[in-house]
Scaffold this motif. Structure first.
Motif, PDB file in Angstrom:
ATOM      1  N   TRP A 139       2.180   3.125   1.042  1.00 55.61           N
ATOM      2  CA  TRP A 139       2.225   1.726   1.467  1.00 55.61           C
ATOM      3  C   TRP A 139       1.865   0.790   0.316  1.00 55.61           C
ATOM      4  N   GLN A 140       0.928   1.205  -0.535  1.00 51.24           N
ATOM      5  CA  GLN A 140       0.597   0.388  -1.701  1.00 51.24           C
ATOM      6  C   GLN A 140       1.760   0.300  -2.678  1.00 51.24           C
ATOM      7  N   ARG A 141       2.565   1.349  -2.766  1.00 51.78           N
ATOM      8  CA  ARG A 141       3.717   1.368  -3.678  1.00 51.78           C
ATOM      9  C   ARG A 141       5.025   1.345  -2.893  1.00 51.78           C
ATOM     10  N   TRP A 142       5.051   0.606  -1.804  1.00 52.91           N
ATOM     11  CA  TRP A 142       6.195   0.677  -0.911  1.00 52.91           C
ATOM     12  C   TRP A 142       7.512   0.265  -1.567  1.00 52.91           C
ATOM     13  N   PRO A 143       7.587  -0.764  -2.410  1.00 52.41           N
ATOM     14  CA  PRO A 143       8.882  -1.057  -3.042  1.00 52.41           C
ATOM     15  C   PRO A 143       9.454   0.123  -3.808  1.00 52.41           C
ATOM     16  N   GLU A 144       8.564   0.885  -4.469  1.00 52.85           N
ATOM     17  CA  GLU A 144       9.033   2.073  -5.190  1.00 52.85           C
ATOM     18  C   GLU A 144       9.447   3.184  -4.231  1.00 52.85           C
ATOM     19  N   VAL A 145       8.657   3.403  -3.172  1.00 51.63           N
ATOM     20  CA  VAL A 145       8.946   4.492  -2.241  1.00 51.63           C
ATOM     21  C   VAL A 145      10.199   4.190  -1.423  1.00 51.63           C
ATOM     22  N   ALA A 146      10.386   2.939  -1.011  1.00 51.05           N
ATOM     23  CA  ALA A 146      11.533   2.587  -0.170  1.00 51.05           C
ATOM     24  C   ALA A 146      12.850   2.772  -0.895  1.00 51.05           C
ATOM     25  N   ARG A 147      12.844   2.649  -2.222  1.00 45.45           N
ATOM     26  CA  ARG A 147      14.077   2.815  -2.982  1.00 45.45           C
ATOM     27  C   ARG A 147      14.221   4.206  -3.567  1.00 45.45           C
ATOM     28  N   ASP A 148      13.305   5.089  -3.250  1.00 43.03           N
ATOM     29  CA  ASP A 148      13.412   6.462  -3.737  1.00 43.03           C
ATOM     30  C   ASP A 148      14.522   7.199  -2.991  1.00 43.03           C
ATOM     31  N   ARG A 149      15.140   8.166  -3.661  1.00 39.41           N
ATOM     32  CA  ARG A 149      16.212   8.933  -3.034  1.00 39.41           C
ATOM     33  C   ARG A 149      15.707   9.770  -1.867  1.00 39.41           C
ATOM     34  N   ASP A 150      14.446  10.198  -1.919  1.00 41.50           N
ATOM     35  CA  ASP A 150      13.869  11.042  -0.866  1.00 41.50           C
ATOM     36  C   ASP A 150      12.453  10.563  -0.577  1.00 41.50           C
ATOM     37  N   PRO A 151      12.272   9.516   0.246  1.00 49.63           N
ATOM     38  CA  PRO A 151      10.910   9.022   0.510  1.00 49.63           C
ATOM     39  C   PRO A 151      10.021  10.078   1.151  1.00 49.63           C
ATOM     40  N   ALA A 152      10.581  10.906   2.042  1.00 48.45           N
ATOM     41  CA  ALA A 152       9.766  11.937   2.683  1.00 48.45           C
ATOM     42  C   ALA A 152       9.265  12.945   1.655  1.00 48.45           C
ATOM     43  N   GLY A 153      10.106  13.327   0.703  1.00 49.93           N
ATOM     44  CA  GLY A 153       9.660  14.228  -0.350  1.00 49.93           C
ATOM     45  C   GLY A 153       8.602  13.598  -1.234  1.00 49.93           C
ATOM     46  N   GLY A 157      -5.243   1.492   4.566  1.00 48.97           N
ATOM     47  CA  GLY A 157      -4.796   1.384   3.185  1.00 48.97           C
ATOM     48  C   GLY A 157      -4.996  -0.007   2.622  1.00 48.97           C
ATOM     49  N   GLU A 158      -4.747  -1.032   3.433  1.00 45.60           N
ATOM     50  CA  GLU A 158      -4.954  -2.404   2.963  1.00 45.60           C
ATOM     51  C   GLU A 158      -6.435  -2.688   2.734  1.00 45.60           C
ATOM     52  N   ARG A 159      -7.305  -2.199   3.625  1.00 45.46           N
ATOM     53  CA  ARG A 159      -8.746  -2.381   3.416  1.00 45.46           C
ATOM     54  C   ARG A 159      -9.208  -1.665   2.155  1.00 45.46           C
ATOM     55  N   ARG A 160      -8.704  -0.486   1.939  1.00 44.08           N
ATOM     56  CA  ARG A 160      -9.084   0.258   0.745  1.00 44.08           C
ATOM     57  C   ARG A 160      -8.600  -0.464  -0.523  1.00 44.08           C
ATOM     58  N   ALA A 161      -7.391  -1.006  -0.456  1.00 48.89           N
ATOM     59  CA  ALA A 161      -6.884  -1.746  -1.614  1.00 48.89           C
ATOM     60  C   ALA A 161      -7.710  -3.008  -1.871  1.00 48.89           C
ATOM     61  N   ARG A 162      -8.073  -3.721  -0.787  1.00 54.93           N
ATOM     62  CA  ARG A 162      -8.914  -4.915  -0.971  1.00 54.93           C
ATOM     63  C   ARG A 162     -10.275  -4.542  -1.540  1.00 54.93           C
ATOM     64  N   LEU A 163     -10.860  -3.435  -1.081  1.00 52.70           N
ATOM     65  CA  LEU A 163     -12.166  -3.016  -1.580  1.00 52.70           C
ATOM     66  C   LEU A 163     -12.105  -2.703  -3.072  1.00 52.70           C
ATOM     67  N   TRP A 164     -11.086  -1.963  -3.483  1.00 49.08           N
ATOM     68  CA  TRP A 164     -10.963  -1.633  -4.903  1.00 49.08           C
ATOM     69  C   TRP A 164     -10.650  -2.879  -5.733  1.00 49.08           C
ATOM     70  N   THR A 165      -9.893  -3.810  -5.169  1.00 52.53           N
ATOM     71  CA  THR A 165      -9.609  -5.041  -5.904  1.00 52.53           C
ATOM     72  C   THR A 165     -10.871  -5.859  -6.109  1.00 52.53           C
ATOM     73  N   ARG A 166     -11.677  -5.978  -5.049  1.00 56.32           N
ATOM     74  CA  ARG A 166     -12.939  -6.716  -5.193  1.00 56.32           C
ATOM     75  C   ARG A 166     -13.886  -6.012  -6.144  1.00 56.32           C
ATOM     76  N   ALA A 167     -13.927  -4.694  -6.092  1.00 54.50           N
ATOM     77  CA  ALA A 167     -14.786  -3.963  -7.024  1.00 54.50           C
ATOM     78  C   ALA A 167     -14.327  -4.173  -8.473  1.00 54.50           C
TER      79      ALA A 167
END
Length: 413
Positions: free
Chosen positions: A193-207, A331-341
Motif C-alpha cells: 500500500w505504501q508503494r501502490w503506484p509501483e505495485v499496481a503497474r507491476d506485471r504480477d502484483p500478487a507475485g 499501514g498508514e499509521r505506521r507510515a505516519r509514525l515513521w515519518t514523524r520519527a
C-alpha cells in the motif's frame, strides 16, 4: 530403414490448457497414456518431447480433447448471448472441474471470484495471479485502463481479498507459525500500500506481494522476539505433524522452492526468479527437498500426491486474514509514525548542529606544547638541621624588637 513421421503436437502451454479444460489431473492423463505424472509434467513444460507409441497416444488424446472443446464452445457462446450480461456462461458437466480440482485455489493465490460489476471484472484481470492458472488467451493488461476503472483503495482491497487468504496458508507452511504467517502477510500488504503506484503497474502484483511476505516470514530477526522463541502447538493429525516437521527441517531456501513449485505451482523459471537463484540452482534445491521429504515420508514421493497433501495441511488450519481496511489503516499509521520519527530525528540533528556552531570558538587557539625535559639541573635540596649557634641567633632575633633606621623629621617654620 524409413523413419516414422514426426508427431504433430500442440505447444506445451496448449497441452496443459487442453488437459485443464477437460478437468483432468496429470495423474489421470498419465494413466490414460500409460506414463507417470512426472513425464506428463515434462511434456507440458517443454522439458521433454513425446516420442514413440506413447507420444502418438498422447497426441491422439490431445486431439480428442481439442475436438470436444470445439464442440462445447458454440453452445457456451449461444448461452452467453441469450443470457446477456446478467450471468456467467454455463459449462457442460465434463468441462466443470471436480471438487478436489477446485480446491487447488485454496493454496494457490488464484481463483475465479464472482464479478458483480464491470469494475470488479477489470480488477480481477489486473490483479489475477497467473501462478497456477491455465494458460488461456488473455486480453493484454494495460495499467492505465485498470487504474482508470478503480480507485486505489478499491484496487488494493480487490488484491487483498484475492490473495490474502491463500497467502496466509502458504506462509504458514513456510514457517509453521500461525501468528507469524498473518503478521508477515499483513506487513507485506502494508508495504504494497505504501508503494501502490509501483505495485499496481507491476506485471504480477500478487507475485510481488508474495515475495515480500515470504521475505518477512523468513527473516532471521524473528528468533530474537520473545513471542517467537517457543514453538506453537503442532497440527492435531499425526501425518500432518510429520509433514510439517519435515518441511521445517529443510533449509529455508529449499522449503521456499518446494512450496513455490509443488505447492503454488510456479514453473522453474518463475521459481528461480522469485527465490533469486539460477534455474539450475532451483532444480537442485527442488530435487534435494523432494528427496528429503520422500526419505521421511515415502508415500509423498509422487509430486502430485505431495501437492494435495500440502493443500490439505494448509486447509486444516483456520487461518483468517484481517480486513483490508484494517490493514490499510495500520499501514498508514505506521507510515505516519515513521515519518514523524524521521522529522523529529532531523530536528534534533539540526538543533545539535546549531548548538555546536554557537558554542564553538570563533578564533584559533594554538594548543599548549608539551613540556620538554631539561638536562643538568641539580635536584632541589631540603634544609638540614640548625647548628647550636644558628639556634642562638634565631632566639636572639626573636627576642629583640625590630626597629628600623632613625628618620629625620621636618620642623615647621
Amino acid at each position: 530403414m524409413t523413419q516414422s513421421p514426426a508427431i504433430q503436437l500442440p505447444p506445451p502451454k496448449e497441452r496443459r490448457r487442453l488437459r485443464e479444460a477437460a478437468s483432468l489431473t496429470r495423474a489421470q492423463l498419465a494413466s490414460r497414456v500409460g506414463v507417470t505424472s512426472e513425464t506428463v509434467r515434462g511434456w507440458e513444460t517443454g522439458r521433454a518431447t513425446p516420442r514413440g507409441r506413447k507420444g502418438e497416444k498422447y497426441a491422439r488424446l490431445l486431439n480428442s480433447l481439442g475436438a470436444e472443446r470445439e464442440m462445447t464452445e458454440p453452445h457456451v457462446s449461444v448461452a452467453t448471448s441469450d443470457r446477456g450480461r446478467a450471468s456467467t456462461p454455463g459449462r457442460s458437466a465434463r468441462s466443470r472441474p471436480p471438487a478436489r480440482h477446485r480446491d487447488r485455489s485454496r493454496l494457490a493465490d488464484r481463483g475465479r471470484a464472482p464479478a458483480p460489476d464491470r469494475g470488479r471484472t477489470t480488477a480481477r484481470v489486473m490483479l489475477a495471479d497467473r501462478s497456477r492458472a491455465p494458460d488461456r488467451a488473455k486480453t493484454p493488461y494495460r495499467p492505465d485502463d485498470a487504474t482508470s476503472a478503480l480507485a486505489p483503495e478499491q484496487a488494493f482491497d480487490a488484491l487483498y481479498a484475492f490473495c490474502a487468504p491463500a497467502l496466509v496458508r502458504q506462509t504458514y507452511l513456510l514457517t509453521g507459525r500461525r501468528e507469524l504467517a498473518r503478521e508477515a502477510v499483513e506487513r507485506a500488504f502494508q508495504i504494497a500500500w505504501q508503494r501502490w503506484p509501483e505495485v499496481a503497474r507491476d506485471r504480477d502484483p500478487a507475485g510481488w506481494v508474495r515475495a515480500v511476505a515470504y521475505e518477512c516470514a523468513l527473516s532471521p530477526w524473528h528468533r530474537l522476539r520473545p513471542r517467537y522463541r517457543h514453538p506453537e502447538p503442532p497440527p492435531p493429525d499425526a501425518f500432518d505433524r510429520a509433514l510439517m516437521d519435515t518441511l521445517l527441517r529443510l533449509p529455508p531456501s529449499y522449503r521456499r522452492t518446494l512450496l513455490l513449485y509443488d505447492g503454488v505451482g510456479l514453473g522453474l523459471p518463475e521459481t528461480a526468479a522469485e527465490t533469486e537463484a539460477s534455474t539450475r540452482a532451483a532444480v537442485n534445491r527442488l530435487m534435494h527437498a523432494r528427496e528429503a521429504v520422500a526419505e521421511r515420508l515415502p508415500e509423498l514421493a509422487d509430486p502430485e500426491v505431495l501437492h494435495w497433501r500440502l493443500v490439505e495441511l494448509a486447509s486444516t488450519e483456520r487461518l483468517r486474514a484481517a480486513k483490508p481496511l484494517v490493514v490499510r489503516q495500520a499501514g498508514e499509521r505506521r507510515a505516519r509514525l515513521w515519518t514523524r520519527a524521521a522529522i523529529a530525528f532531523t530536528a534534533l540533528l539540526i538543533g545539535t548542529t546549531v548548538l555546536t556552531v554557537r558554542t564553538a570558538p570563533t578564533r584559533y587557539e594554538p594548543p599548549v606544547p608539551p613540556g620538554a625535559t631539561v638536562q643538568g639541573v641539580p635536584p632541589p635540596v631540603a634544609p638540614g638541621p640548625l647548628s647550636e649557634s644558628e639556634r642562638d641567633l634565631r632566639t636572639k632575633l626573636r627576642r629583640e624588637q625590630q626597629r628600623g633606621p632613625d628618620r629625620l623629621m621636618p620642623q615647621p617654620r
